[in-house]
Write a protein that holds these residues in place. Sequence first.
Motif, mmCIF file in Angstrom:
data_model
loop_
_atom_site.group_PDB
_atom_site.id
_atom_site.type_symbol
_atom_site.label_atom_id
_atom_site.label_comp_id
_atom_site.label_asym_id
_atom_site.label_seq_id
_atom_site.Cartn_x
_atom_site.Cartn_y
_atom_site.Cartn_z
ATOM 1 N N ALA A 75 0.324 6.700 1.300
ATOM 2 C CA ALA A 75 -0.164 5.653 2.199
ATOM 3 C C ALA A 75 0.724 4.417 2.094
ATOM 4 O O ALA A 75 1.110 4.014 0.986
ATOM 5 C CB ALA A 75 -1.596 5.279 1.844
ATOM 6 N N ARG A 112 0.560 8.356 5.776
ATOM 7 C CA ARG A 112 -0.263 7.505 6.641
ATOM 8 C C ARG A 112 0.253 6.069 6.595
ATOM 9 O O ARG A 112 0.422 5.487 5.519
ATOM 10 C CB ARG A 112 -1.726 7.521 6.194
ATOM 11 N N ARG A 113 0.482 5.509 7.759
ATOM 12 C CA ARG A 113 0.781 4.080 7.899
ATOM 13 C C ARG A 113 -0.556 3.380 8.143
ATOM 14 O O ARG A 113 -1.288 3.753 9.060
ATOM 15 C CB ARG A 113 1.718 3.858 9.077
ATOM 16 N N VAL A 114 -0.868 2.399 7.332
ATOM 17 C CA VAL A 114 -2.202 1.808 7.356
ATOM 18 C C VAL A 114 -2.144 0.331 7.733
ATOM 19 O O VAL A 114 -1.346 -0.432 7.182
ATOM 20 C CB VAL A 114 -2.871 1.934 5.967
ATOM 21 N N TRP A 122 -9.659 2.026 4.438
ATOM 22 C CA TRP A 122 -8.559 2.982 4.576
ATOM 23 C C TRP A 122 -8.347 3.864 3.348
ATOM 24 O O TRP A 122 -8.108 5.070 3.471
ATOM 25 C CB TRP A 122 -7.262 2.235 4.911
ATOM 26 N N LEU A 123 -8.446 3.292 2.166
ATOM 27 C CA LEU A 123 -8.157 4.063 0.963
ATOM 28 C C LEU A 123 -9.304 5.005 0.626
ATOM 29 O O LEU A 123 -9.089 6.170 0.267
ATOM 30 C CB LEU A 123 -7.852 3.118 -0.207
ATOM 31 N N PHE A 126 -9.118 7.956 2.988
ATOM 32 C CA PHE A 126 -8.009 8.872 2.716
ATOM 33 C C PHE A 126 -8.351 9.790 1.541
ATOM 34 O O PHE A 126 -8.249 11.011 1.633
ATOM 35 C CB PHE A 126 -6.748 8.063 2.426
ATOM 36 N N VAL A 135 -3.102 10.647 -4.442
ATOM 37 C CA VAL A 135 -2.500 9.723 -3.482
ATOM 38 C C VAL A 135 -1.463 8.836 -4.161
ATOM 39 O O VAL A 135 -1.616 8.418 -5.316
ATOM 40 C CB VAL A 135 -3.586 8.858 -2.789
ATOM 41 N N VAL A 137 0.423 5.266 -3.228
ATOM 42 C CA VAL A 137 0.393 4.107 -2.336
ATOM 43 C C VAL A 137 1.720 3.370 -2.488
ATOM 44 O O VAL A 137 2.106 3.000 -3.595
ATOM 45 C CB VAL A 137 -0.779 3.162 -2.683
#
Length: 340
Positions: A75, A112-114, A122-123, A126, A135, A137
């Motif tokens: 992300a 993913r572009r957040v 968002w997190l 995901f 994940v 980041v």
Amino acid sequence: MSEDRTTRTAVRTITDLARLAGVSPGTVSRALAGKSLVNAKTREKIEAIAREHGFRPNQMASGLRRQKTGVIGVAIPLGHDVRQQISDTFFMTLLGHLADELTLEGYDLMLRRVVPEDDADWLDRFIGSGMIDGVIVIGQSDQFARIEDVADGYLPMVVWGNHQQGQRHCVVGTDSRLGGRMAAERLIAAGARRIAFVGDTTPIEFAARFAGAEDVAQRMGADIVALPTHLSPDRASDEIARHLAAADGRIDGIFAATDTLAALCLTALRERGIAVPEAVRLVGFDDLPIASQTVPPLTTVRQDIAAGARGMVQLLLRRLAGEETESLVLPPQLVIRQSS
């Protein structure tokens, strides 16, 4: 029919459940994971609300550790600049190394572009999607608190960014404050006394770079000022041009937060007929391929992006195996070229 069913449908994430329970998402994560840090009364309340709304433990990220997908989520949160592109050279360089490392370990990558202002959860969404085993980041942006909260109840997460004393999430990154000191020391050694930091100090890494440069400037009797500049290409060039026009010859050194911004500074200085390094000394940060290709080539602070990618993947694998890991702070290296 209606109200109860609608409410149940709306409880999809840890954050939704936290709102109903009147606690933080981190507390919900810890309670559903059975952590003893949450008192019994609070845990029982959270578990009761979860049952009432059909929020099952397998919706939690902890369930992903038992249900392998062979996919690692990556992300990129852009809370600091929603118009920044993931085609940015730094992102693409790091993503390339991450893809290589993950492939070697038998994992696929989901990117993913957040934009956090559009999706505050968002997190949670995901890691609770059921599509990933862990994940990575890339960048803390302005999302430090959100990442910290999730880290309380979710082990397989590693973040590229800046390490702060006492933080709970596992981070890999360069010592940005030390890198900022190196940049300022080089500018001052080259004769600069009125230094501009070109970049946004909202992201934690950039704030640390500016703080390091400010440490050195104060100690060595030089002046330094931060000139807020976006990273999105459609804004940065105009902003740098305005900064230089406003400075009107009153700066003799520039520390750019990234090599990309440093390259844009070179273009703007050339357009104004200002010679580098004779009139203005210039230092960037990253040591991306562009740094050695500009005219003149850029002095910059190098971060070992390949080593960082290897470190993130290895730490994530250990966390997927249930191990708590320390963060990894990489040493910066000053690379002196003709711009300073």
